[in-house]
Design an enzyme around this catalytic site. Sequence first.
Site, PDB file in Angstrom:
ATOM      1  N   ASP A  13       0.948  -1.141   0.056  1.00 46.48           N
ATOM      2  CA  ASP A  13       0.069   0.150  -0.083  1.00 46.48           C
ATOM      3  C   ASP A  13       0.853   1.412   0.006  1.00 46.48           C
ATOM      4  O   ASP A  13       0.602   2.281   0.537  1.00 46.48           O
ATOM      5  CB  ASP A  13      -0.969   0.040   1.141  1.00 46.48           C
ATOM      6  CG  ASP A  13      -1.867  -1.317   1.221  1.00 46.48           C
ATOM      7  OD1 ASP A  13      -2.349  -1.684   0.173  1.00 46.48           O
ATOM      8  OD2 ASP A  13      -1.850  -1.886   2.327  1.00 46.48           O
ATOM      9  N   LYS A  16       1.890   2.189  -4.989  1.00 50.61           N
ATOM     10  CA  LYS A  16       2.686   1.569  -6.145  1.00 50.61           C
ATOM     11  C   LYS A  16       1.902   1.833  -7.410  1.00 50.61           C
ATOM     12  O   LYS A  16       2.453   2.080  -8.763  1.00 50.61           O
ATOM     13  CB  LYS A  16       3.014   0.107  -6.115  1.00 50.61           C
ATOM     14  CG  LYS A  16       4.063  -0.307  -5.267  1.00 50.61           C
ATOM     15  CD  LYS A  16       4.154  -1.745  -5.027  1.00 50.61           C
ATOM     16  CE  LYS A  16       3.076  -2.676  -4.757  1.00 50.61           C
ATOM     17  NZ  LYS A  16       2.979  -2.637  -3.171  1.00 50.61           N
ATOM     18  N   ALA A  39      -3.862  -8.176  -3.866  1.00 49.50           N
ATOM     19  CA  ALA A  39      -3.237  -6.724  -4.112  1.00 49.50           C
ATOM     20  C   ALA A  39      -4.628  -6.144  -4.390  1.00 49.50           C
ATOM     21  O   ALA A  39      -5.585  -6.357  -4.920  1.00 49.50           O
ATOM     22  CB  ALA A  39      -2.509  -6.882  -5.511  1.00 49.50           C
ATOM     23  N   GLY A  40      -4.354  -4.650  -4.339  1.00 48.44           N
ATOM     24  CA  GLY A  40      -5.351  -3.676  -4.942  1.00 48.44           C
ATOM     25  C   GLY A  40      -4.481  -2.433  -5.228  1.00 48.44           C
ATOM     26  O   GLY A  40      -3.804  -1.865  -4.286  1.00 48.44           O
ATOM     27  N   HIS A  41      -4.678  -2.127  -6.481  1.00 43.64           N
ATOM     28  CA  HIS A  41      -4.010  -0.800  -6.813  1.00 43.64           C
ATOM     29  C   HIS A  41      -4.952   0.102  -7.194  1.00 43.64           C
ATOM     30  O   HIS A  41      -6.058  -0.046  -8.006  1.00 43.64           O
ATOM     31  CB  HIS A  41      -2.982  -1.049  -8.227  1.00 43.64           C
ATOM     32  CG  HIS A  41      -1.820  -1.648  -7.974  1.00 43.64           C
ATOM     33  ND1 HIS A  41      -1.114  -2.315  -8.905  1.00 43.64           N
ATOM     34  CD2 HIS A  41      -1.248  -2.092  -6.802  1.00 43.64           C
ATOM     35  CE1 HIS A  41      -0.046  -2.821  -8.451  1.00 43.64           C
ATOM     36  NE2 HIS A  41      -0.141  -2.877  -7.102  1.00 43.64           N
ATOM     37  N   THR A  42      -4.786   1.299  -6.778  1.00 44.10           N
ATOM     38  CA  THR A  42      -5.890   2.439  -7.180  1.00 44.10           C
ATOM     39  C   THR A  42      -5.044   3.467  -7.999  1.00 44.10           C
ATOM     40  O   THR A  42      -3.934   3.915  -7.766  1.00 44.10           O
ATOM     41  CB  THR A  42      -6.460   3.308  -5.906  1.00 44.10           C
ATOM     42  OG1 THR A  42      -6.718   2.318  -5.127  1.00 44.10           O
ATOM     43  CG2 THR A  42      -7.518   4.189  -6.194  1.00 44.10           C
ATOM     44  N   THR A 128      -5.862 -11.704   3.553  1.00 45.06           N
ATOM     45  CA  THR A 128      -7.169 -10.976   2.760  1.00 45.06           C
ATOM     46  C   THR A 128      -8.085 -12.017   2.656  1.00 45.06           C
ATOM     47  O   THR A 128      -9.087 -11.623   1.959  1.00 45.06           O
ATOM     48  CB  THR A 128      -6.542 -10.511   1.456  1.00 45.06           C
ATOM     49  OG1 THR A 128      -5.971 -11.716   0.866  1.00 45.06           O
ATOM     50  CG2 THR A 128      -5.322  -9.416   1.758  1.00 45.06           C
ATOM     51  N   GLN A 224       2.215  -6.402  -3.103  1.00 40.68           N
ATOM     52  CA  GLN A 224       2.458  -6.480  -1.969  1.00 40.68           C
ATOM     53  C   GLN A 224       4.059  -5.880  -1.824  1.00 40.68           C
ATOM     54  O   GLN A 224       4.229  -4.718  -2.620  1.00 40.68           O
ATOM     55  CB  GLN A 224       2.625  -7.879  -1.280  1.00 40.68           C
ATOM     56  CG  GLN A 224       1.110  -8.602  -1.224  1.00 40.68           C
ATOM     57  CD  GLN A 224       0.632  -9.080  -2.502  1.00 40.68           C
ATOM     58  OE1 GLN A 224       1.507  -9.706  -2.992  1.00 40.68           O
ATOM     59  NE2 GLN A 224      -0.343  -8.690  -2.970  1.00 40.68           N
ATOM     60  N   THR A 301     -10.265  -4.906   1.202  1.00 38.96           N
ATOM     61  CA  THR A 301     -10.965  -5.384   2.236  1.00 38.96           C
ATOM     62  C   THR A 301     -11.679  -4.579   3.088  1.00 38.96           C
ATOM     63  O   THR A 301     -12.569  -4.693   3.908  1.00 38.96           O
ATOM     64  CB  THR A 301     -10.025  -6.308   3.350  1.00 38.96           C
ATOM     65  OG1 THR A 301      -8.926  -5.259   3.591  1.00 38.96           O
ATOM     66  CG2 THR A 301      -9.358  -7.363   2.439  1.00 38.96           C
ATOM     67  N   ARG A 303     -10.266  -2.833   5.390  1.00 40.61           N
ATOM     68  CA  ARG A 303      -9.849  -2.579   6.872  1.00 40.61           C
ATOM     69  C   ARG A 303      -8.994  -1.534   6.737  1.00 40.61           C
ATOM     70  O   ARG A 303      -8.320  -1.026   6.099  1.00 40.61           O
ATOM     71  CB  ARG A 303      -8.591  -3.946   7.056  1.00 40.61           C
ATOM     72  CG  ARG A 303      -9.574  -5.220   7.100  1.00 40.61           C
ATOM     73  CD  ARG A 303      -8.726  -6.252   7.582  1.00 40.61           C
ATOM     74  NE  ARG A 303      -7.727  -6.848   6.286  1.00 40.61           N
ATOM     75  CZ  ARG A 303      -6.776  -7.480   6.178  1.00 40.61           C
ATOM     76  NH1 ARG A 303      -6.457  -8.104   7.563  1.00 40.61           N
ATOM     77  NH2 ARG A 303      -5.851  -7.729   5.217  1.00 40.61           N
ATOM     78  N   ARG A 305      -6.035   0.332   7.857  1.00 40.45           N
ATOM     79  CA  ARG A 305      -4.359   0.105   7.893  1.00 40.45           C
ATOM     80  C   ARG A 305      -3.751   0.745   9.141  1.00 40.45           C
ATOM     81  O   ARG A 305      -4.298   1.925   9.675  1.00 40.45           O
ATOM     82  CB  ARG A 305      -3.833   0.810   6.621  1.00 40.45           C
ATOM     83  CG  ARG A 305      -4.454   0.114   5.458  1.00 40.45           C
ATOM     84  CD  ARG A 305      -3.650   0.741   4.159  1.00 40.45           C
ATOM     85  NE  ARG A 305      -4.238   0.250   3.195  1.00 40.45           N
ATOM     86  CZ  ARG A 305      -4.491   0.910   1.911  1.00 40.45           C
ATOM     87  NH1 ARG A 305      -4.119   2.216   1.813  1.00 40.45           N
ATOM     88  NH2 ARG A 305      -5.045   0.285   0.966  1.00 40.45           N
ATOM     89  N   GLY A 413       5.498  11.993  -5.241  1.00 43.50           N
ATOM     90  CA  GLY A 413       4.185  11.777  -5.300  1.00 43.50           C
ATOM     91  C   GLY A 413       3.298  12.940  -4.336  1.00 43.50           C
ATOM     92  O   GLY A 413       3.479  12.941  -3.097  1.00 43.50           O
ATOM     93  N   GLY A 415      -0.201  13.920  -4.545  1.00 41.24           N
ATOM     94  CA  GLY A 415      -1.702  13.711  -4.541  1.00 41.24           C
ATOM     95  C   GLY A 415      -1.945  12.258  -5.483  1.00 41.24           C
ATOM     96  O   GLY A 415      -1.279  11.966  -6.110  1.00 41.24           O
TER      97      GLY A 415
HETATM   98  P1  IMP Z   1      -2.333 -12.874   2.142  1.00 38.84           P
HETATM   99  O1  IMP Z   1      -1.359 -12.397   1.076  1.00 38.84           O
HETATM  100  O2  IMP Z   1      -3.844 -12.657   1.895  1.00 38.84           O
HETATM  101  O3  IMP Z   1      -2.154 -14.260   2.353  1.00 38.84           O
HETATM  102  O4  IMP Z   1      -2.147 -12.140   3.408  1.00 38.84           O
HETATM  103  C1  IMP Z   1      -0.913 -12.190   4.173  1.00 38.84           C
HETATM  104  C2  IMP Z   1      -0.664 -10.847   4.739  1.00 38.84           C
HETATM  105  O5  IMP Z   1      -0.249  -9.986   3.592  1.00 38.84           O
HETATM  106  C3  IMP Z   1      -1.612 -10.077   5.494  1.00 38.84           C
HETATM  107  O6  IMP Z   1      -1.114  -9.247   6.763  1.00 38.84           O
HETATM  108  C4  IMP Z   1      -2.250  -9.164   4.591  1.00 38.84           C
HETATM  109  O7  IMP Z   1      -2.768  -8.183   5.194  1.00 38.84           O
HETATM  110  C5  IMP Z   1      -1.049  -9.009   3.929  1.00 38.84           C
HETATM  111  N1  IMP Z   1      -1.167  -8.344   2.471  1.00 38.84           N
HETATM  112  C6  IMP Z   1      -1.299  -9.146   1.544  1.00 38.84           C
HETATM  113  N2  IMP Z   1      -1.723  -8.373   0.109  1.00 38.84           N
HETATM  114  C7  IMP Z   1      -1.508  -7.213   0.559  1.00 38.84           C
HETATM  115  C8  IMP Z   1      -1.530  -5.779   0.015  1.00 38.84           C
HETATM  116  O8  IMP Z   1      -1.798  -5.783  -1.310  1.00 38.84           O
HETATM  117  N3  IMP Z   1      -1.330  -4.689   0.517  1.00 38.84           N
HETATM  118  C9  IMP Z   1      -1.147  -4.779   1.985  1.00 38.84           C
HETATM  119  N4  IMP Z   1      -0.976  -5.833   2.661  1.00 38.84           N
HETATM  120  C10 IMP Z   1      -1.263  -7.050   1.980  1.00 38.84           C
END
Ligand code: IMP
Length: 426
Positions: A13, A16, A39-42, A128, A224, A301, A303, A305, A413, A415
């Site tokens: 996060d 990237k 992963a989640g890229h915005t 996740t 990640q 998710t 959640r 951070r 960066g 903004g």
């Molecule tokens: P998993 O990759 O779902 O098995 O999660 C393992 C750990 O990696 C957990 O603490 C997740 O919150 C963290 N994690 C997995 N993918 C990401 C991501 O893209 N960004 C931040 N944390 C991640």
Amino acid sequence: MPATVVVGTQWGDEGKGKLTDLLAKDMRLVVRYQGGHNAGHTIVVDGQSFALQLVPSGVLYPHTVPVIGNGVVVDPAVLLAECEMLGSRGIDTSRLVLSGNAHLIMPYHYELDLMTERYLGQNKLGTTKRGIGPAYADKAARIGLRVQDLTDPKIFRQKLDVVLREKNALLSRVYNRLPLDGEAIAERYLGEIAPRIAPMIGDTVALVHEALEAGEQVMLEGAQATFLDVDHGTYPFVTSSNPVAGGACVGAGIGPRDISRVVGIVKAYITRVGSGPFPTEVEGETADYLVDRGHEYGTNTGRRRRPGWLDLVMLRQAVRLNSLSELDITKLDVLSRLETVKVCVAYEADGTVYEHVPYHQSVLHRVSPVYEELPGWQEDLAGATSVDDLPAAARSYVELIAKAAGVPVSFVGVGPGREQYVSFAA
Ligand code: IMP
């Protein structure tokens, strides 16, 4: 033309997506090399926000070919949904190429991810819940189903039969869950999914090498980050793949000599999602400030951070682990209006000072951060377009990071928008 790797230097996060998008503008191929839809890229383009999970960032440029490499674990239904979402917003995904050797995330992987977390109880990793760990475990155990199996129904069914016998025994006898219906899974994967995925499948190793040989620019995009790496991160609070730059070789099918540039993405502060040690974690007002201003909630998710101050001990380690050649700093604008900004320059534990991350987890859990406190800046950075637009305190902050890392900073960066960055490149 050798390849460029983009890698996160913290716990993910780092932003990237935005920087890979910026670099992708000059690339022919953008290749994802590990991870999955954890992963989640915005990326924000013309005020429109795109949240990507599996599709590489390059998809937003018509001249780049997005590639999902062999090192990625793929839930094909998620990939199709993401392509559909992009298509409905006018983004053409027909150029996407998916490695036939990438492993599939199957329904039992989700179940097992949930169950393992439940059985770990208080020691849970905070995954996740996307089946990532169980899918990589099956790959290593050599019982995984791969993307190419979708094109051979006989093989797909044979492999599924074998693997499901064991998974169902585990689910029903150990975890007290209902066994999964193999026929229903096969019908869904082969009947609904395979015909739509088949046109995307290709030999991505050949594709990457043809591009490199033709002198075209190739970017390898890590998901990640360094400290979530299964070998080099804060194990066991890590993901199950190798986000470090070395993982790009394995996950895309190239050798180290094919890489000439490794860009480390450094968020101006740090966040972490899920469990695990975090020496510079902050709580209270500063934490709320960073989370609110930085919108620090999981793309996937939702959640919240965990926020903390920038940690130069981790950054030095990331420079070593990835042989970083340059840094891109993200979200510097988030730190505006703080009276002072703290930076961790070393750790201290039991009378020992650490300048690199101690390998022993018990030590890492005990360390206290040694901080340097710097003056903050009150100005809003959102409109800055050149180094001269940055207040002196913000410039000093960037210079301190570059000096501690021993690596130059290229972009900063300021903004979320695609154009909101300042170039430090000479
Ligand atoms: P998993 O990759 O779902 O098995 O999660 C393992 C750990 O990696 C957990 O603490 C997740 O919150 C963290 N994690 C997995 N993918 C990401 C991501 O893209 N960004 C931040 N944390 C991640």
